[in-house]
Scaffold this motif. Structure first.
Motif, short mmCIF file in Angstrom:
data_model
loop_
_atom_site.label_atom_id
_atom_site.label_comp_id
_atom_site.label_asym_id
_atom_site.label_seq_id
_atom_site.Cartn_x
_atom_site.Cartn_y
_atom_site.Cartn_z
N VAL A 80 12.39 -4.83 6.97
CA VAL A 80 11.09 -4.08 7.35
C VAL A 80 9.93 -5.54 7.94
O VAL A 80 9.85 -6.79 7.20
N HIS A 81 8.71 -4.89 8.82
CA HIS A 81 8.08 -5.53 8.20
C HIS A 81 6.83 -5.42 8.98
O HIS A 81 6.28 -4.46 9.64
N LEU A 82 5.62 -6.02 8.64
CA LEU A 82 3.86 -5.30 8.49
C LEU A 82 3.32 -6.23 9.43
O LEU A 82 3.35 -7.39 8.71
N GLU A 83 2.94 -5.39 10.17
CA GLU A 83 2.12 -6.17 11.56
C GLU A 83 0.35 -5.95 10.69
O GLU A 83 0.03 -5.14 10.86
N LEU A 84 -0.50 -7.24 10.87
CA LEU A 84 -1.73 -6.88 10.14
C LEU A 84 -1.90 -7.96 11.79
O LEU A 84 -1.83 -8.98 11.99
N THR A 85 -3.76 -6.80 11.70
CA THR A 85 -4.47 -7.41 13.10
C THR A 85 -6.09 -7.03 12.54
O THR A 85 -6.10 -6.46 12.03
N PHE A 86 -6.28 -8.09 12.99
CA PHE A 86 -7.98 -8.28 12.44
C PHE A 86 -8.47 -7.24 13.69
O PHE A 86 -8.56 -7.12 14.82
N GLN A 87 -8.99 -6.29 12.53
CA GLN A 87 -10.10 -5.30 13.80
C GLN A 87 -11.66 -5.19 12.80
O GLN A 87 -11.65 -4.03 12.43
N PRO A 88 -12.24 -5.83 13.78
CA PRO A 88 -13.98 -5.59 12.36
C PRO A 88 -13.92 -3.91 12.73
O PRO A 88 -13.88 -3.71 13.98
N GLY A 89 -14.99 -3.72 11.61
CA GLY A 89 -14.74 -1.97 12.08
C GLY A 89 -16.05 -1.09 10.53
O GLY A 89 -17.41 -1.83 10.93
N HIS A 90 -15.09 -1.43 10.19
CA HIS A 90 -16.15 -1.00 8.64
C HIS A 90 -16.77 -2.19 7.66
O HIS A 90 -17.22 -2.31 7.73
N THR A 91 -15.99 -3.32 8.11
CA THR A 91 -16.77 -4.52 7.45
C THR A 91 -17.11 -5.17 9.01
O THR A 91 -14.82 -5.22 9.65
N SER A 92 -17.02 -6.41 9.34
CA SER A 92 -16.25 -7.88 9.70
C SER A 92 -14.89 -8.43 9.75
O SER A 92 -14.84 -9.32 10.32
N ASN A 93 -15.32 -8.25 8.37
CA ASN A 93 -13.45 -8.58 8.15
C ASN A 93 -11.79 -8.11 7.97
O ASN A 93 -11.63 -7.63 7.66
N SER A 94 -12.18 -6.83 8.07
CA SER A 94 -11.60 -5.08 8.28
C SER A 94 -9.87 -5.90 8.98
O SER A 94 -9.79 -6.42 9.79
N LEU A 95 -9.12 -4.96 9.19
CA LEU A 95 -7.35 -5.26 9.00
C LEU A 95 -7.41 -3.87 9.32
O LEU A 95 -7.41 -2.45 8.03
N ILE A 96 -6.38 -4.04 10.33
CA ILE A 96 -5.33 -2.48 10.50
C ILE A 96 -3.78 -2.95 9.87
O ILE A 96 -3.53 -4.74 10.28
N ALA A 97 -3.05 -2.65 9.08
CA ALA A 97 -1.34 -3.13 8.62
C ALA A 97 -1.00 -1.51 9.76
O ALA A 97 -0.93 -0.86 9.80
N LEU B 68 -21.86 -0.80 14.42
CA LEU B 68 -21.99 0.13 14.97
C LEU B 68 -21.20 0.19 15.83
O LEU B 68 -19.92 1.30 16.55
N TRP B 69 -21.34 -1.20 17.42
CA TRP B 69 -20.32 -1.15 18.01
C TRP B 69 -18.61 -1.50 17.51
O TRP B 69 -17.44 -0.63 18.05
N ASN B 70 -18.75 -2.46 16.86
CA ASN B 70 -17.49 -2.41 16.04
C ASN B 70 -16.83 -0.71 15.55
O ASN B 70 -15.26 -0.95 15.31
N TRP B 71 -17.57 -0.29 14.89
CA TRP B 71 -17.42 0.99 14.56
C TRP B 71 -16.24 1.90 15.16
O TRP B 71 -15.39 2.19 14.84
N PHE B 72 -16.93 1.80 15.73
CA PHE B 72 -16.56 3.37 16.61
C PHE B 72 -14.99 2.51 17.58
O PHE B 72 -14.09 3.02 18.40
N ASP B 73 -15.31 0.79 17.65
CA ASP B 73 -13.99 0.56 19.01
C ASP B 73 -12.29 0.47 17.64
O ASP B 73 -11.28 0.49 18.17
N ALA B 74 -13.11 0.12 16.69
CA ALA B 74 -11.70 0.59 15.69
C ALA B 74 -11.39 1.31 15.44
O ALA B 74 -10.42 1.22 15.20
N ILE B 75 -12.26 2.34 16.13
CA ILE B 75 -11.51 3.78 15.66
C ILE B 75 -10.28 4.35 16.84
O ILE B 75 -9.49 4.73 16.46
N ASP B 76 -10.67 3.58 17.91
CA ASP B 76 -10.34 3.31 19.58
C ASP B 76 -8.34 3.40 19.22
O ASP B 76 -7.43 2.67 19.92
#
Length: 287
Positions: free
Chosen positions: A136-153, A180-188
């Protein structure tokens, strides 16, 4: 603990104060996503993880204490976005802050704090990173949202996405480190993944339906702040008047939560952040 298996390779603990904590079991060891907030929980979590094998990686989805304090007691290498390491280097919680907080949320851990040191990530990335455990492999992607340094795994083999506090089934977290713009973009951004299981930063394991639920909660508080601005209320007035439910830091039947003054600080800083962002981008009121 109430460990639950949510897919072939993923086990999750959602019952502790602080972030949800996950174990991904691969043929060549483990990857953990976020670590327990309370030191006594972190020590217990290390024992649980060791029962599955050797930890190779610990992923922090952001720098906040409820995701990173437990790093100190974990094995493997800590991995994060570069900004998380930077925040833990220049803006880590002070010894006094931690002593006062632990006296409330984990008094049995006070002797442990004498040896505690902030453990910063040893492996960082800027945009994307893959962690491989053979099968298995885990893909990490930088995604500012909750913080400016948040990520999605993302674990594509199992269709599991780990959002950290970009999405919280339990309710809204603090906005103080958001834009706020990052907050909504991150959900998308989360919605664009092909997943069946969503591990939120806080709350129950969820599916795709949680995204609109969470977005609606954000829209509600943003709408309240927008209405205050339209009515001519000052930033200070808005911070005095507007509140959103905090289901993350408060006491529950299972644990003692944060003191009232910290919860109040999170609320005021959140409303202040939203107010300032709406002044800069009024269009976000209809996002």
């Amino acid at each position: 603990m109430a460990l639950q298996q949510v897919s072939e390779h993923v086990h999750v603990e959602i019952a502790n104060l602080g972030s949800n904590n996950s174990i991904i079991v691969g043929a060549r060891g483990l990857a953990l996503v976020d670590t327990p907030h309370r030191p006594t929980d972190a020590i217990a979590w290390r024992q649980v993880a060791d029962g599955f094998g050797q930890t190779r990686y610990v992923v922090n989805t952001d720098h906040h204490p409820d995701h990173t304090i437990g790093n100190y007691w974990m094995g493997g290498e800590v991995v994060s976005h570069r900004g998380t390491r930077e925040r833990l280097t220049v803006d880590a919680p002070t010894d006094q802050y931690l002593a006062d907080l632990m006296a409330r949320i984990d008094p049995d851990a006070l002797p442990l704090m004498a040896q505690y040191q902030v453990r910063r990530p040893e492996v960082v990335f800027d945009s994307k990173l893959e962690l491989h455990l053979d099968d298995v492999h885990l893909e990490l992607t930088f995604q500012p949202g909750h913080t400016s340094n948040s990520l999605i795994a993302y674990l594509p083999q199992d269709g599991v996405v780990f959002t950290g506090d970009i999405v919280c089934e339990a309710g809204l977290p603090s906005f103080q480190d958001s834009r706020l713009w990052n907050w909504f973009d991150a959900i998308d951004a989360v919605a664009a993944y092909d997943f069946q299981v969503l591990i939120p930063g806080h709350g129950e394991v969820a599916d795709r339906a949680v995204l609109e639920q969470y977005r609606s909660q954000g829209r509600e508080v943003v709408g309240d702040v927008a209405a205050a601005i339209k009515a001519g209320h000052s930033q200070e007035q808005a911070c005095d008047e507007i509140r959103f439910p905090d289901n993350i830091h408060v006491d529950t039947e299972d644990y003692v939560g944060y003191p009232d003054d910290l919860i109040e600080m999170f609320q005021r800083r959140s409303i202040s952040r939203i107010y300032e962002d709406l002044l800069e981008r009024p269009d976000l009121a209809s996002r």
